[in-house]
Design an enzyme around this catalytic site. Sequence first.
Site, mmCIF file in Angstrom:
data_model
loop_
_atom_site.group_PDB
_atom_site.id
_atom_site.type_symbol
_atom_site.label_atom_id
_atom_site.label_comp_id
_atom_site.label_asym_id
_atom_site.label_seq_id
_atom_site.Cartn_x
_atom_site.Cartn_y
_atom_site.Cartn_z
ATOM 1 C CB CYS A 151 -0.924 0.142 1.234
ATOM 2 S SG CYS A 151 -1.791 1.608 1.405
ATOM 3 C CB CYS A 196 1.171 1.618 4.689
ATOM 4 S SG CYS A 196 -0.399 0.752 4.832
ATOM 5 C CG HIS A 249 -3.990 -0.999 4.803
ATOM 6 N ND1 HIS A 249 -3.437 -0.355 3.746
ATOM 7 C CD2 HIS A 249 -4.652 -1.919 4.495
ATOM 8 C CE1 HIS A 249 -4.005 -0.824 2.660
ATOM 9 N NE2 HIS A 249 -4.730 -1.733 3.123
ATOM 10 C CG ASN A 302 -13.890 9.211 -5.232
ATOM 11 O OD1 ASN A 302 -14.921 9.848 -5.148
ATOM 12 N ND2 ASN A 302 -13.125 9.187 -5.913
ATOM 13 C CG HIS A 332 -4.297 3.817 3.799
ATOM 14 N ND1 HIS A 332 -3.071 3.007 4.401
ATOM 15 C CD2 HIS A 332 -4.284 4.742 4.720
ATOM 16 C CE1 HIS A 332 -2.754 3.456 5.592
ATOM 17 N NE2 HIS A 332 -3.060 4.670 5.731
ATOM 18 C CG HIS A 350 -7.170 7.881 0.277
ATOM 19 N ND1 HIS A 350 -7.616 6.508 0.271
ATOM 20 C CD2 HIS A 350 -7.080 8.512 -1.027
ATOM 21 C CE1 HIS A 350 -7.617 6.311 -1.070
ATOM 22 N NE2 HIS A 350 -7.549 7.230 -1.776
ATOM 23 C CD GLN A 394 -8.555 11.375 -5.017
ATOM 24 O OE1 GLN A 394 -7.642 11.950 -5.765
ATOM 25 N NE2 GLN A 394 -9.547 10.622 -5.158
HETATM 26 ZN ZN LIG Z 1 -2.107 1.376 3.660
#
Ligand SMILES: [Zn+2]
Length: 319
Positions: free
Chosen positions: A46, A49, A93, A133, A144, A146, A148
Amino acid sequence: MSDRTERRSLRSHPRTGQRFNELRGEEVVYAVDRQERTFLPPAEHCPLCPTRPGGEPTEIAAPAFEIAVFENRFPAFEAPHGAAEVVVYTDAHEGSFGTLAQERARALMWVWRHRYEELGARPDVEYVYIFENRGVEVGVTLHHPHGQIYAYPFLPPVPKLELTADARLGGCAPCELLKRELDDGRRVVYENKEVVVYVPWAARWAYEAHVVLRAHRTSLVECEAAELNALAEALQRLVRGYDGLFERPFPYVMAVHQAPTGGEGVGGGHLHVEFYPPLRTAAKLKYLAGSEQGAGTFISDTLPEESAASLRAAIADAR
Ligand SMILES: [Zn+2]
Ligand SMILES: [Zn+2]
Ligand SMILES: [Zn+2]
């Protein structure tokens, strides 16, 4: 096609940038290199991470972090024509926005505010758009937790339409719509002292929800600390309710709408967060098809009042 012709056509048609679509009156952005971006890597590879000692380097060169922001390696926008950033909510994660500790969710509001302020101050940025999204159903390529940020060098169509709603309603549209929702009450699914969450009267998606500041604040920058805390609380309560609704991770697009920072609409707008979840039932997705794409009219097979009743119960149960 000969080499020579190929070179010439590439010169006259660059592979990145924006083109104005005359028939729709809107910009289309070409970011062709994005085809190569990382697609659903296994957890051990990932890129969001932290970089563990002795492990392979990720996008974040630190062994641990709270919230990380960096420029997207496959940007839709780049200086001096805007920006594209990734906001990583946690170094863990697993999990999601809804499962972040309360303190972290609150800190995220301050990170959003800071990015809005800094990107919005740039002369090449007219609109700062914070979004998330969630779920493969809306095209997520990394699991993971997150979100934007896109900083547009122009005012995109959706916030532009919202400003025309202000003109049509003769004042701030979110203020007026919030008043109507509170007067009616049937579609309100959660409220605290500073923030109200409702399924709008004319929702396009079955479980669409709008998270709206009670006070007229054009952006996160105008919010008191208590309002930012209340916003974090409302957002988390909503997404935990979503996850409880069908007892599955609930896909959505989360869109933070704030005032434009340059050009025509500066200072207009009212901070609110819209959620567009594609699920109609636990297993059925809403597809944008003939009427939605070709005519621009959403056809819904659920009533907002009925969706609101189940969502309100799910939020109360999820806690
Ligand atoms: Zn991750
Ligand atoms: Zn307002
Ligand atoms: Zn909006």
